[in-house]
Design a protein around this motif. Structure first.
Motif, mmCIF file in Angstrom:
data_model
loop_
_atom_site.group_PDB
_atom_site.id
_atom_site.type_symbol
_atom_site.label_atom_id
_atom_site.label_comp_id
_atom_site.label_asym_id
_atom_site.label_seq_id
_atom_site.Cartn_x
_atom_site.Cartn_y
_atom_site.Cartn_z
ATOM 1 N N THR A 265 0.841 -1.188 0.000
ATOM 2 C CA THR A 265 0.000 0.000 0.000
ATOM 3 C C THR A 265 0.879 1.241 0.000
ATOM 4 N N SER A 266 0.442 2.266 -0.683
ATOM 5 C CA SER A 266 1.256 3.461 -0.853
ATOM 6 C C SER A 266 1.047 4.419 0.304
ATOM 7 N N LEU A 267 2.000 5.363 0.439
ATOM 8 C CA LEU A 267 1.840 6.407 1.455
ATOM 9 C C LEU A 267 0.640 7.294 1.146
ATOM 10 N N GLY A 268 0.293 7.375 -0.170
ATOM 11 C CA GLY A 268 -0.882 8.147 -0.544
ATOM 12 C C GLY A 268 -2.139 7.582 0.081
ATOM 13 N N GLU A 269 -2.281 6.253 0.059
ATOM 14 C CA GLU A 269 -3.418 5.607 0.700
ATOM 15 C C GLU A 269 -3.365 5.810 2.209
ATOM 16 N N ASP A 270 -2.149 5.707 2.772
ATOM 17 C CA ASP A 270 -1.980 5.907 4.213
ATOM 18 C C ASP A 270 -2.401 7.315 4.628
ATOM 19 N N LYS A 271 -2.090 8.303 3.789
ATOM 20 C CA LYS A 271 -2.456 9.693 4.116
ATOM 21 C C LYS A 271 -3.967 9.846 4.214
ATOM 22 N N ILE A 272 -4.684 9.260 3.265
ATOM 23 C CA ILE A 272 -6.141 9.378 3.253
ATOM 24 C C ILE A 272 -6.731 8.723 4.498
ATOM 25 N N VAL A 273 -6.264 7.508 4.806
ATOM 26 C CA VAL A 273 -6.776 6.794 5.974
ATOM 27 C C VAL A 273 -6.396 7.530 7.251
ATOM 28 N N SER A 274 -5.188 8.086 7.306
ATOM 29 C CA SER A 274 -4.738 8.802 8.503
ATOM 30 C C SER A 274 -5.548 10.072 8.728
ATOM 31 N N VAL A 275 -5.883 10.785 7.666
ATOM 32 C CA VAL A 275 -6.753 11.959 7.793
ATOM 33 C C VAL A 275 -8.095 11.525 8.379
ATOM 34 N N PHE A 276 -8.573 10.360 7.940
ATOM 35 C CA PHE A 276 -9.875 9.869 8.412
ATOM 36 C C PHE A 276 -9.854 9.614 9.913
ATOM 37 N N TYR A 277 -8.807 8.914 10.410
ATOM 38 C CA TYR A 277 -8.865 8.555 11.827
ATOM 39 C C TYR A 277 -8.259 9.599 12.761
ATOM 40 N N THR A 278 -7.523 10.576 12.238
ATOM 41 C CA THR A 278 -7.003 11.636 13.111
ATOM 42 C C THR A 278 -7.862 12.895 13.082
ATOM 43 N N VAL A 279 -8.632 13.075 12.022
ATOM 44 C CA VAL A 279 -9.428 14.294 11.867
ATOM 45 C C VAL A 279 -10.934 13.993 11.853
ATOM 46 N N VAL A 280 -11.328 13.025 11.052
ATOM 47 C CA VAL A 280 -12.761 12.781 10.833
ATOM 48 C C VAL A 280 -13.406 12.009 11.982
ATOM 49 N N ILE A 281 -12.779 10.899 12.418
ATOM 50 C CA ILE A 281 -13.389 10.079 13.473
ATOM 51 C C ILE A 281 -13.587 10.849 14.775
ATOM 52 N N PRO A 282 -12.584 11.629 15.254
ATOM 53 C CA PRO A 282 -12.841 12.420 16.478
ATOM 54 C C PRO A 282 -14.009 13.391 16.326
ATOM 55 N N MET A 283 -14.266 13.836 15.095
ATOM 56 C CA MET A 283 -15.398 14.723 14.849
ATOM 57 C C MET A 283 -16.711 13.942 14.849
ATOM 58 N N LEU A 284 -16.682 12.701 14.343
ATOM 59 C CA LEU A 284 -17.898 11.900 14.204
ATOM 60 C C LEU A 284 -18.395 11.309 15.519
ATOM 61 N N ASN A 285 -17.472 11.011 16.449
ATOM 62 C CA ASN A 285 -17.878 10.311 17.677
ATOM 63 C C ASN A 285 -18.997 10.997 18.445
ATOM 64 N N PRO A 286 -18.946 12.327 18.679
ATOM 65 C CA PRO A 286 -20.069 12.962 19.388
ATOM 66 C C PRO A 286 -21.388 12.808 18.625
#
Length: 313
Positions: A265-286
């Motif tokens: 898997t490329s770092l490009g894929e890692d970047k997208i997934v990392s944005v999801f769990y460092t930025v999006v998931i903390p926003m979604l939990n509430p």
């Protein structure tokens, strides 16, 4: 770029090499997401603190989850906003190590806390008569303290192993924060022994947490199936849906990043997934816990009505 005989004193975060206009657009997108994350999680903490109906073990753990999500996002997003807003991509070696440590601490604590929350649901569903005596405030505090302590051990060892590596191939990190995979690509010393320790710790943290969650839900589902009425089954299951959703989102992305090994898997894929769990998931939990939870929605309505009445007066 650092030469082979030069000690790296700073890293250059190269994830977003875009036009000025596009970078500013991303800056405002991430700024809005960050404000929503902090506001939503702070709101959840205040709501739980104010409403007497939410003074239960489940909401005690949820309050800590909201606190963790604020910390988790705050470790990453301000640095990202600085990079996008000022185009200043340099981060000192010490600041990089600090970010790496607190990121690991928050992620590990959230793993353990989600496992603790699964255990809490198991006790509530499978042992309702003993729930109040088993899940005392002292017990809840001990479980949370254990989650933080276990995460602290993991963060110290993981950070020590990572930053005892010699970085001299380059100081250009092809990522938006100091994370393990891109840092390992810069190593010019032997990394295999340290990598084994790091990935073993990640494996232990994730598999231990998932094991507790799966075992807890095995017994929960078994108990739900014994309920005779469909309404009773639905009501009991609804108390677990929010937690199951949060678990699926968080652990799904962590497994992709840290247990995928060398699968190409490329770092490009890692970047997208990392944005999801460092930025999006903390926003979604509430949102997950408020939209799917009747008690939280009722507490929110009560608080909003109180605010309206006070404004009228």
């Amino acid at each position: 770029m650092a030469e082979n005989d030069t000690v790296v004193t700073e890293f250059i975060l190269m994830a977003f090499q875009l036009s000025a206009g596009l970078q500013m657009s991303l800056f405002f997108v991430f700024l809005v997401l960050y404000f929503v994350t902090v506001g939503g999680n702070l709101g959840m903490i205040v709501l739980i603190q104010r409403d007497l109906r939410l003074q239960t073990p489940m909401y005690f753990f949820l309050r800590h989850l909201s606190f963790l999500d604020i910390c988790y996002s705050s470790v990453i997003v301000p640095q990202l906003l600085e990079t996008l807003g000022t185009r200043k991509m340099a981060i000192t070696y010490e600041r990089c190590a600090t970010q790496f440590f607190f990121f690991t601490l928050c992620a590990s604590t959230e793993c353990f806390l989600l496992a603790v929350m699964a255990y809490d649901r198991y006790m509530a569903v499978c042992n309702p008569l003993f729930y109040s005596t088993a899940m005392t405030p002292q017990t809840c505090l001990g479980l949370v303290a254990g989650a933080y302590a276990g995460a602290m051990v993991n963060a110290v060892i993981r950070t020590g192993c990572t930053f005892s590596i010699s970085f001299c191939k380059s100081n250009h990190v092809d990522f938006f924060f100091c994370d393990l995979p891109p840092l390992l690509k810069l190593a010019c010393s032997e990394t295999k022994p340290r990598e084994r320790v790091i990935y073993l710790l990640a494996f232990l943290v994730i598999t231990t947490s998932i094991s507790v969650i799966l075992i807890s839900y095995f017994f929960i589902i078994h108990a739900i199936l014994k309920i005779r009425t469909a309404g009773g089954k639905a009501k009991t299951f609804s108390t677990c849906v929010s937690h199951m959703t949060a678990v699926a989102l968080f652990f799904g992305t962590l497994i992709f990043i840290y247990l995928k090994g060398n699968m190409g898997t490329s770092l490009g894929e890692d970047k997208i997934v990392s944005v999801f769990y460092t930025v999006v998931i903390p926003m979604l939990n509430p949102m997950i816990y408020s939209l799917r939870n009747k008690e939280v929605k009722e507490a929110l309505k009560k608080t909003l009505n109180t605010i309206k009445v006070s404004q009228v007066q």
